[in-house]
Design an enzyme around this catalytic site. Structure first.
Site, short mmCIF file in Angstrom:
data_model
loop_
_atom_site.label_atom_id
_atom_site.label_comp_id
_atom_site.label_asym_id
_atom_site.label_seq_id
_atom_site.Cartn_x
_atom_site.Cartn_y
_atom_site.Cartn_z
N GLU A 1 9.35 -4.67 10.35
CA GLU A 1 9.81 -3.35 9.85
C GLU A 1 10.31 -2.46 10.98
O GLU A 1 9.66 -2.34 12.03
CB GLU A 1 8.66 -2.64 9.11
CG GLU A 1 9.07 -1.24 8.64
CD GLU A 1 8.18 -0.62 7.58
OE1 GLU A 1 7.18 -1.24 7.17
OE2 GLU A 1 8.51 0.51 7.17
N GLU B 1 -1.31 -5.65 8.47
CA GLU B 1 -0.52 -5.17 9.60
C GLU B 1 -1.10 -5.82 10.85
O GLU B 1 -2.30 -5.72 11.12
CB GLU B 1 -0.53 -3.65 9.63
CG GLU B 1 0.17 -3.08 8.40
CD GLU B 1 0.40 -1.58 8.43
OE1 GLU B 1 0.10 -0.93 9.46
OE2 GLU B 1 0.88 -1.05 7.41
N ASP C 1 0.85 -1.20 0.00
CA ASP C 1 0.00 0.00 0.00
C ASP C 1 0.88 1.25 0.00
O ASP C 1 0.38 2.37 -0.13
CB ASP C 1 -1.01 -0.01 1.16
CG ASP C 1 -0.36 -0.09 2.52
OD1 ASP C 1 0.87 -0.26 2.59
OD2 ASP C 1 -1.09 0.02 3.53
N SER C 2 2.20 1.06 0.07
CA SER C 2 3.13 2.18 -0.15
C SER C 2 2.89 2.79 -1.54
O SER C 2 3.33 3.90 -1.81
CB SER C 2 4.58 1.70 -0.03
OG SER C 2 4.81 0.55 -0.83
N LYS D 1 -1.48 -9.27 2.56
CA LYS D 1 -0.69 -8.90 3.75
C LYS D 1 -1.53 -7.98 4.63
O LYS D 1 -2.23 -7.11 4.10
CB LYS D 1 0.62 -8.22 3.37
CG LYS D 1 1.43 -7.74 4.60
CD LYS D 1 2.85 -7.41 4.27
CE LYS D 1 3.09 -6.04 3.69
NZ LYS D 1 2.66 -4.90 4.53
N ASP E 1 -1.19 -6.01 -0.46
CA ASP E 1 -1.53 -5.43 0.84
C ASP E 1 -3.03 -5.20 0.96
O ASP E 1 -3.65 -4.68 0.02
CB ASP E 1 -0.84 -4.07 1.00
CG ASP E 1 0.32 -4.11 1.96
OD1 ASP E 1 0.39 -5.03 2.80
OD2 ASP E 1 1.18 -3.20 1.87
O1 KIV Z 1 3.57 -1.16 1.66
C1 KIV Z 1 4.72 -1.59 1.59
O2 KIV Z 1 5.47 -1.32 0.65
C2 KIV Z 1 5.18 -2.45 2.67
C3 KIV Z 1 6.63 -2.84 2.66
C4 KIV Z 1 7.47 -1.68 2.94
C5 KIV Z 1 6.92 -3.97 3.56
O3 KIV Z 1 4.44 -2.80 3.52
#
Ligand code: KIV
Length: 275
Positions: free
Chosen positions: A189, A122, A51-52, A120, A90
């Site tokens: 992280e 959190e 989600d970055s 994924k 994510d």
């Molecule tokens: O969203 C993302 O890119 C991440 C990674 C930095 C692990 O969660």
């Protein structure tokens, strides 16, 4: 006559990644687009549609504004661009923290509409049951502990976590609970080396570190950070290229050539057919 057909390349899946615990480190990077996924695929075991993407591609200040639709669109692009690496998408902020049934519906939508192999989330005590619920219903889940970008508004910024005391103990417990709930791997992280090593020793699935030392079972970075596309990157990023400089030089040269009518040249234009 031979009926030989070329074997399709088999994508890595959650059990393949889990089996890498304590073996050769798992190579992971983020990907958001088809062309980048195509470039990363031969080198990576796992690509994360993180989600970055909200910050890296869409210019958001953090990941809180990222939607399910954005994750699905980028997940589809990454799947189209890759063949071999496992693709994990994510779950965005607000799509899994409430009722487990809602988390399941959203995770199933990601899996069906993208074709990715896992989601994924959190992690935290409020999510552990949801991880077990999703895994029991056929959705492989990767956990994420330590610095949790979706909690940035509660935490007051992107800060390293668990350097000492109660927070250190809590992160270790969260990692253990996440693995016990059935996660096939856990991203760790922004934690100090000692804690990363302790988590890695304590859980039976691979830890994938980002700012968490070489003591993890694998590593992940935001691809655009390691390629040098930003003028600032966190301390834990190693820049393997200076694409920002390269792009600026290339675009500057193009602008000069256009202004001086040096582009396009004879090799770059069409000519009418003779006669
Ligand atoms: O969203 C993302 O890119 C991440 C990674 C930095 C692990 O969660």
């Amino acid at each position: 006559m031979s009926s030989h057909r070329e074997q399709p390349v088999r994508r890595l899946a959650a059990p393949d990644i889990t089996l890498r615990k304590g073996q050769t480190p798992v190579v992971c990077l983020t990907a958001y687009t088809a062309p980048m996924a195509e470039l990363l695929d031969e080198h990576c075991d796992l690509m994360l549609v993180g989600d970055s993407v909200g910050m890296v591609v869409h210019g958001l200040p953090n990941t809180v504004g990222v939607t399910l639709e954005m994750m699905i669109l980028h997940g589809q692009a990454v799947m189209r661009g890759s063949k071999k690496a496992m693709v994990v998408v994510d779950m965005p902020f607000g799509s899994y923290e409430g009722a487990m049934e809602v988390a399941y519906a959203n995770a199933a939508r990601i899996m069906k509409e993208t074709g990715a192999s896992a989601v994924k989330v959190e992690a935290g005590p409020h999510i552990t049951e949801t991880i077990a619920y999703l895994v029991a219903r056929g959705i492989p889940v990767m956990g994420h502990v330590g610095l949790r970008p979706q909690a940035v508004l509660v935490d007051g910024g992107f800060k390293a976590k668990g350097k000492a005391g109660e927070e250190r103990r809590r992160i270790l417990e969260e990692a253990k609970a996440t693995a016990e709930a059935g996660a096939f791997a856990v991203v760790v992280e922004g934690v100090a080396e000692g804690l990363a090593r302790e988590i890695t020793a304590a859980i039976e699935v691979p830890t994938i570190g980002i700012g968490a030392s070489a003591g993890c079972d694998g590593q992940i970075l935001v691809t655009d950070d390691m390629l040098g596309l930003f003028d600032w990157t966190p301390k834990f990023v190693r820049r393997y290229a200076d694409l920002r400089g390269e792009i600026s030089r290339a675009v500057g040269k193009y602008a000069e050539d256009v202004r001086a009518r040096r582009f396009p040249g004879p090799a770059e234009i069409y000519f009418a057919k003779a006669g």
